[in-house]
Motif scaffolding. Structure first.
Motif, PDB file in Angstrom:
ATOM      1  N   PHE A  10       0.876  -1.171   0.000  1.00  0.00           N
ATOM      2  CA  PHE A  10       0.000   0.000   0.000  1.00  0.00           C
ATOM      3  C   PHE A  10       0.914   1.222   0.000  1.00  0.00           C
ATOM      4  O   PHE A  10       1.653   1.442   0.949  1.00  0.00           O
ATOM      5  N   VAL A  11       0.877   1.998  -1.069  1.00  0.00           N
ATOM      6  CA  VAL A  11       1.808   3.108  -1.211  1.00  0.00           C
ATOM      7  C   VAL A  11       1.366   4.283  -0.342  1.00  0.00           C
ATOM      8  O   VAL A  11       0.271   4.830  -0.511  1.00  0.00           O
ATOM      9  N   ILE A  12       2.224   4.642   0.606  1.00  0.00           N
ATOM     10  CA  ILE A  12       1.966   5.831   1.428  1.00  0.00           C
ATOM     11  C   ILE A  12       2.299   7.056   0.586  1.00  0.00           C
ATOM     12  O   ILE A  12       3.398   7.160   0.044  1.00  0.00           O
ATOM     13  N   ARG A  13       1.357   7.963   0.435  1.00  0.00           N
ATOM     14  CA  ARG A  13       1.627   9.120  -0.408  1.00  0.00           C
ATOM     15  C   ARG A  13       0.950  10.374   0.139  1.00  0.00           C
ATOM     16  O   ARG A  13      -0.061  10.311   0.835  1.00  0.00           O
ATOM     17  N   ARG A  14       1.533  11.486  -0.209  1.00  0.00           N
ATOM     18  CA  ARG A  14       0.981  12.774   0.184  1.00  0.00           C
ATOM     19  C   ARG A  14      -0.151  13.155  -0.760  1.00  0.00           C
ATOM     20  O   ARG A  14      -0.110  12.837  -1.947  1.00  0.00           O
ATOM     21  N   LEU A  15      -1.160  13.830  -0.229  1.00  0.00           N
ATOM     22  CA  LEU A  15      -2.233  14.335  -1.076  1.00  0.00           C
ATOM     23  C   LEU A  15      -1.663  15.277  -2.126  1.00  0.00           C
ATOM     24  O   LEU A  15      -0.784  16.095  -1.830  1.00  0.00           O
ATOM     25  N   THR A  16      -2.152  15.169  -3.350  1.00  0.00           N
ATOM     26  CA  THR A  16      -1.743  16.118  -4.372  1.00  0.00           C
ATOM     27  C   THR A  16      -2.345  17.481  -4.061  1.00  0.00           C
ATOM     28  O   THR A  16      -3.236  17.616  -3.210  1.00  0.00           O
ATOM     29  N   LYS A  17      -1.877  18.475  -4.762  1.00  0.00           N
ATOM     30  CA  LYS A  17      -2.396  19.838  -4.581  1.00  0.00           C
ATOM     31  C   LYS A  17      -3.909  19.885  -4.792  1.00  0.00           C
ATOM     32  O   LYS A  17      -4.651  20.504  -4.005  1.00  0.00           O
ATOM     33  N   LEU A  62       0.354  26.232  -3.312  1.00  0.00           N
ATOM     34  CA  LEU A  62       1.244  25.071  -3.267  1.00  0.00           C
ATOM     35  C   LEU A  62       1.841  24.835  -4.652  1.00  0.00           C
ATOM     36  O   LEU A  62       1.191  25.106  -5.671  1.00  0.00           O
ATOM     37  N   PRO A  63       3.066  24.317  -4.733  1.00  0.00           N
ATOM     38  CA  PRO A  63       3.664  24.055  -6.044  1.00  0.00           C
ATOM     39  C   PRO A  63       2.943  22.928  -6.764  1.00  0.00           C
ATOM     40  O   PRO A  63       2.398  22.015  -6.134  1.00  0.00           O
ATOM     41  N   ASP A  64       2.906  23.003  -8.092  1.00  0.00           N
ATOM     42  CA  ASP A  64       2.299  21.941  -8.886  1.00  0.00           C
ATOM     43  C   ASP A  64       3.164  20.685  -8.821  1.00  0.00           C
ATOM     44  O   ASP A  64       4.393  20.763  -8.726  1.00  0.00           O
ATOM     45  N   GLU A  65       2.499  19.522  -8.898  1.00  0.00           N
ATOM     46  CA  GLU A  65       3.239  18.268  -8.928  1.00  0.00           C
ATOM     47  C   GLU A  65       3.849  18.062 -10.313  1.00  0.00           C
ATOM     48  O   GLU A  65       3.313  18.518 -11.320  1.00  0.00           O
ATOM     49  N   VAL A  66       4.965  17.378 -10.344  1.00  0.00           N
ATOM     50  CA  VAL A  66       5.559  16.936 -11.600  1.00  0.00           C
ATOM     51  C   VAL A  66       5.165  15.478 -11.767  1.00  0.00           C
ATOM     52  O   VAL A  66       5.665  14.605 -11.067  1.00  0.00           O
ATOM     53  N   TYR A  92       4.029   9.085  -6.709  1.00  0.00           N
ATOM     54  CA  TYR A  92       3.699  10.370  -6.126  1.00  0.00           C
ATOM     55  C   TYR A  92       4.879  10.886  -5.313  1.00  0.00           C
ATOM     56  O   TYR A  92       5.712  10.134  -4.836  1.00  0.00           O
ATOM     57  N   LEU A  93       4.915  12.207  -5.145  1.00  0.00           N
ATOM     58  CA  LEU A  93       5.946  12.798  -4.306  1.00  0.00           C
ATOM     59  C   LEU A  93       5.530  12.691  -2.844  1.00  0.00           C
ATOM     60  O   LEU A  93       4.402  13.017  -2.495  1.00  0.00           O
ATOM     61  N   ASN A  94       6.431  12.270  -1.990  1.00  0.00           N
ATOM     62  CA  ASN A  94       6.088  12.059  -0.586  1.00  0.00           C
ATOM     63  C   ASN A  94       6.924  12.888   0.376  1.00  0.00           C
ATOM     64  O   ASN A  94       6.713  12.829   1.577  1.00  0.00           O
ATOM     65  N   THR A  95       7.886  13.629  -0.138  1.00  0.00           N
ATOM     66  CA  THR A  95       8.700  14.446   0.756  1.00  0.00           C
ATOM     67  C   THR A  95       7.903  15.647   1.237  1.00  0.00           C
ATOM     68  O   THR A  95       6.927  16.070   0.621  1.00  0.00           O
ATOM     69  N   LEU A  96       8.332  16.196   2.350  1.00  0.00           N
ATOM     70  CA  LEU A  96       7.684  17.377   2.909  1.00  0.00           C
ATOM     71  C   LEU A  96       8.788  18.291   3.429  1.00  0.00           C
ATOM     72  O   LEU A  96       9.333  18.089   4.511  1.00  0.00           O
ATOM     73  N   SER A  97       9.126  19.303   2.626  1.00  0.00           N
ATOM     74  CA  SER A  97      10.213  20.196   2.979  1.00  0.00           C
ATOM     75  C   SER A  97       9.766  21.187   4.046  1.00  0.00           C
ATOM     76  O   SER A  97       8.564  21.389   4.260  1.00  0.00           O
ATOM     77  N   PRO A  98      10.709  21.827   4.716  1.00  0.00           N
ATOM     78  CA  PRO A  98      10.341  22.863   5.692  1.00  0.00           C
ATOM     79  C   PRO A  98       9.479  23.962   5.074  1.00  0.00           C
ATOM     80  O   PRO A  98       8.547  24.453   5.706  1.00  0.00           O
ATOM     81  N   VAL A 121      -2.334  19.936   9.904  1.00  0.00           N
ATOM     82  CA  VAL A 121      -0.927  19.863   9.486  1.00  0.00           C
ATOM     83  C   VAL A 121      -0.303  18.525   9.879  1.00  0.00           C
ATOM     84  O   VAL A 121       0.907  18.354   9.787  1.00  0.00           O
ATOM     85  N   SER A 122      -1.136  17.586  10.291  1.00  0.00           N
ATOM     86  CA  SER A 122      -0.623  16.285  10.720  1.00  0.00           C
ATOM     87  C   SER A 122      -0.368  15.383   9.517  1.00  0.00           C
ATOM     88  O   SER A 122      -1.040  15.491   8.485  1.00  0.00           O
ATOM     89  N   PRO A 123       0.583  14.462   9.611  1.00  0.00           N
ATOM     90  CA  PRO A 123       0.782  13.471   8.540  1.00  0.00           C
ATOM     91  C   PRO A 123      -0.458  12.636   8.283  1.00  0.00           C
ATOM     92  O   PRO A 123      -0.710  12.230   7.152  1.00  0.00           O
ATOM     93  N   GLN A 124      -1.248  12.400   9.337  1.00  0.00           N
ATOM     94  CA  GLN A 124      -2.452  11.587   9.157  1.00  0.00           C
ATOM     95  C   GLN A 124      -3.448  12.256   8.211  1.00  0.00           C
ATOM     96  O   GLN A 124      -4.225  11.572   7.539  1.00  0.00           O
ATOM     97  N   PHE A 125      -3.437  13.595   8.164  1.00  0.00           N
ATOM     98  CA  PHE A 125      -4.318  14.318   7.255  1.00  0.00           C
ATOM     99  C   PHE A 125      -3.671  14.516   5.890  1.00  0.00           C
ATOM    100  O   PHE A 125      -4.309  14.370   4.853  1.00  0.00           O
ATOM    101  N   LEU A 126      -2.393  14.843   5.866  1.00  0.00           N
ATOM    102  CA  LEU A 126      -1.708  15.195   4.620  1.00  0.00           C
ATOM    103  C   LEU A 126      -1.343  13.967   3.793  1.00  0.00           C
ATOM    104  O   LEU A 126      -1.074  14.102   2.599  1.00  0.00           O
ATOM    105  N   TYR A 127      -1.306  12.799   4.410  1.00  0.00           N
ATOM    106  CA  TYR A 127      -0.906  11.581   3.715  1.00  0.00           C
ATOM    107  C   TYR A 127      -2.027  10.548   3.713  1.00  0.00           C
ATOM    108  O   TYR A 127      -2.840  10.499   4.641  1.00  0.00           O
TER     109      TYR A 127
END
Length: 643
Positions: A127-134, A155-159, A164-170, A268-274
């Motif tokens: 099951f791929v853990i991923r961040r919600l897209t914009k 928010l920046p557009d996804e490439v 999916y992109l899963n990083t979360l920068s500062p 702002v929790s990972p549980q919501f954003l991912y």
């Protein structure tokens, strides 16, 4: 249960004990695949490939050694895909090689590679853990609070690409915090002012003096987290949220404002954003079904690009969503909702390459029509057409060959129908020109497969083969000049077709161009923005005549469409594979090919209908199950508490 190749080889009694016909069929297919691999694949690779791509020499970084030892493993899949493409196109072995395989050897090799999937372990993948897209993030905020999804536009557009992109920068963390503040400012009051309607719905009434406010806050936290996390929260997660509430009260915030701070922590929790797998899984199992909450999220974000609604959530709470018939009913319900536009915006546009249309550069002197409004109209035509195919449950073949489209006054000009269709209203239009109709003749598709100042038969040929038929086209060899770099004196009086055909004189290029070019030439009656023409830019007559490798001839776009549309199984399989990969957020590997084979049988029996295709994906083994792998517990949540 995952059944391994070794188990089948070492345990004859297991074969005899197979209770279902599917199990017995699978064993037989594995036996045939092993035989084919031993007798056809291995000798071919050893004879024609390992001299340059083996343990001793690894030209281009390619080594077939590991793939020969473990053919069914996921890591070997990419190597076999490369082999199919270059052997099929006769690019490999190269012309300079001393020994060439016969056509029969190539045929048996390609057939054998198609059976390698049966050497794979039965595996639905992780099951791929991923961040919600914009888009998903904006839609989810809308469904939670009623705010405009555009609140997430900063928010920046996804490439888009694989996964999916899963990083979360500062910086992104700061952006999410800023958006959370903006959303709460819009829908809630502060400083103990009269609560808003949204506030009352989320928090309820403030407890009376003397009541246990912390107990009330925990009840609110449970309700908020159930919706925002898209599943019931754990007690540990509630403890964290209560610490945020306590922090607010310690800093003299009123009860509603402390709840607001807690809600900010949710947003702002990972549980919501991912989108995450279940918190707990049944011990002792390597493969488990998704729980109903995961299934609800996977389904809603696939078809709506947003969180599960009340009906999906209620079915998940009751543990009913995983039942196949219930799941099928929900697929149909979600597709009938206007929010299913997300399936095209998320998948369809990416599949067809329309995502680049908005920013694509065109020669303004040649194509002044390519305004923002025209680009938007080009996109909306394809979207409305795709949605109609899905909603009306038409055949996948209709995507290529049909007699209607959707036009407004802006786009109608490119069709020469500006006197018939005027104004901004979109309408379904029956087409009398058989060269039009279907994605191959739509201006948006033709524009993204062109250069800024002219058409590109090669790009259009690649697009049809890869995006429509699902074939893999090898990249061009290095140091091959494009048409703009050709000697001007040599090509001065040549048509675009004649200039393109010069590539075929190079033996390195000929194998691919003999497949690509005819398809592209068959669409040359459409200019770089999709208008019909009978002459090319140099004034030469358009020559749309072509012959495909299988001997089929055509002389116009309508005849080419007929040939492409006749490849029903290829069209449906390609779309199925691409949509399944999108739904799973990963490349298809190994056992996925067997799953697609089973789906294709059902889809073909129902006339390749779109809703059947989508339903087969949603009820498939990889979509409804997951492989358990060690998850690194996230401790970052407690470190990301809002200031």
């Amino acid at each position: 249960m995952a059944v391994t190749l070794v188990a089948f080889m070492l345990s004859p009694t297991l074969r005899c004990a197979a209770e279902s016909k599917d199990d017995a069929d699978f064993v037989a297919l594995q036996d045939a695949a092993r035989k084919s691999f031993k007798e056809e694949i291995t000798p071919f690779v050893n004879s024609y490939c390992t001299r340059c791509h083996g343990q001793q020499k690894q030209r281009g970084g390619i080594n077939f050694g590991p793939a020969l030892k473990k053919p069914g493993e996921t890591a070997s899949s990419q190597r076999w895909r490369q082999a199919i493409a270059v052997v099929k196109s006769h690019e490999m072995p190269p012309e300079t090689a001393g020994q060439q395989p016969t056509d029969e050897e190539r045929r048996k090799f390609l057939e054998g590679i198609g059976q390698i999937k049966f050497l794979s372990v039965k595996d639905p993948g992780p099951f791929v853990i991923r961040r919600l897209t914009k888009v998903e993030y904006g839609n989810t905020l809308h469904d939670l609070f009623g705010v405009d999804p555009a609140v997430a536009d900063e928010l920046p557009d996804e490439v888009f690409g694989e996964g999916y992109l899963n990083t979360l920068s500062p910086l992104q963390s700061e952006q999410y915090l800023a958006i959370a503040n903006e959303v709460l400012d819009r829908v809630m009051s502060t400083n103990a002012a009269q609560p808003t309607k949204v506030q009352m719905q989320l928090f309820g009434k403030t407890p009376s003096r003397g009541a246990d406010q912390r107990a009330a806050a925990r009840k609110v936290a449970r309700s908020l987290a159930r919706v925002a996390y898209r599943r019931p929260p754990s007690e540990a997660e509630l403890d964290v949220l209560l610490r945020v509430f306590d922090l607010g009260r310690e800093n003299k915030l009123a009860y509603p404002d402390a709840l607001r701070l807690m809600l900010k922590g949710v947003l702002v929790s990972p549980q919501f954003l991912y989108i995450t797998p279940a918190l707990e899984t049944e011990p002792g199992h390597s493969i488990v079904p998704l729980d109903d909450y995961q299934l609800a999220s996977r389904l809603s974000y696939l078809l709506w690009a947003s969180m599960p609604d009340a009906e999906l959530s209620e079915l998940a709470d009751r543990g009913k969503l995983h039942e196949p018939e219930v799941l099928k009913v929900q697929v149909k319900r979600l597709l009938e909702d206007q929010r299913s536009r997300a399936l095209f915006d998320g998948f369809g546009a990416q599949w067809l390459g329309l995502g680049s249309l908005k920013s694509k550069t065109f020669d303004t002197a040649k194509f002044p029509q390519m305004s923002t409004m025209m680009r938007s109209a080009m996109y909306d035509e394809v979207r409305l057409f795709f949605e109609d195919i899905v909603r009306e449950n038409r055949s996948v073949i209709s995507l290529v060959d049909c007699n209607y489209t959707f036009l407004d006054g802006t786009l109608a000009a490119l069709y020469g129908l500006d006197k018939k269709v005027t104004g901004p209203r979109w309408r379904k239009v029956k087409l009398t020109d058989a060269n039009r109709g279907g994605i191959l003749g739509m201006p948006g598709i033709l524009a993204v497969t062109s250069f800024p100042d002219r058409t590109s038969p090669v790009k259009r040929g690649v697009w049809v083969l890869e995006q429509v038929l699902g074939e893999h086209v090898p990249p061009p060899p290095p140091n091959v000049p494009n048409l703009d770099k050709q000697d001007k004196q040599t090509v001065e009086n040549l048509t675009l077709r004649q200039r393109t055909e010069l590539h075929r004189k190079d033996v390195v290029c000929a194998s691919c161009h003999k497949v690509l070019d005819p398809i592209g030439f068959g669409l040359e009656n459409f200019d770089a923005i999709g208008r019909w023409r009978v002459q090319d830019d140099a004034g030469g007559a358009i020559d749309a005549v072509g012959e495909l490798p299988d001997g089929k001839h055509f002389s116009s776009p309508k005849e080419l469409k007929t040939i492409i549309a006749a490849r029903k199984d290829d069209l449906a399989r390609n779309l199925t594979e691409k949509l399944l990969a999108y739904a799973l957020c990963r490349q298809l590997e190994g056992y996925d090919g067997i799953v697609v084979d089973h789906m294709m049988k059902t889809i073909a029996k129902d006339g390749y209908r779109m809703q059947t295709l989508i339903t087969e994906i949603v009820t498939s083994y990889p979509f409804t199950h997951q492989r358990i792998q060690e998850q690194i517990a996230s401790s970052s949540y407690e470190k990301q508490l809002p200031n």
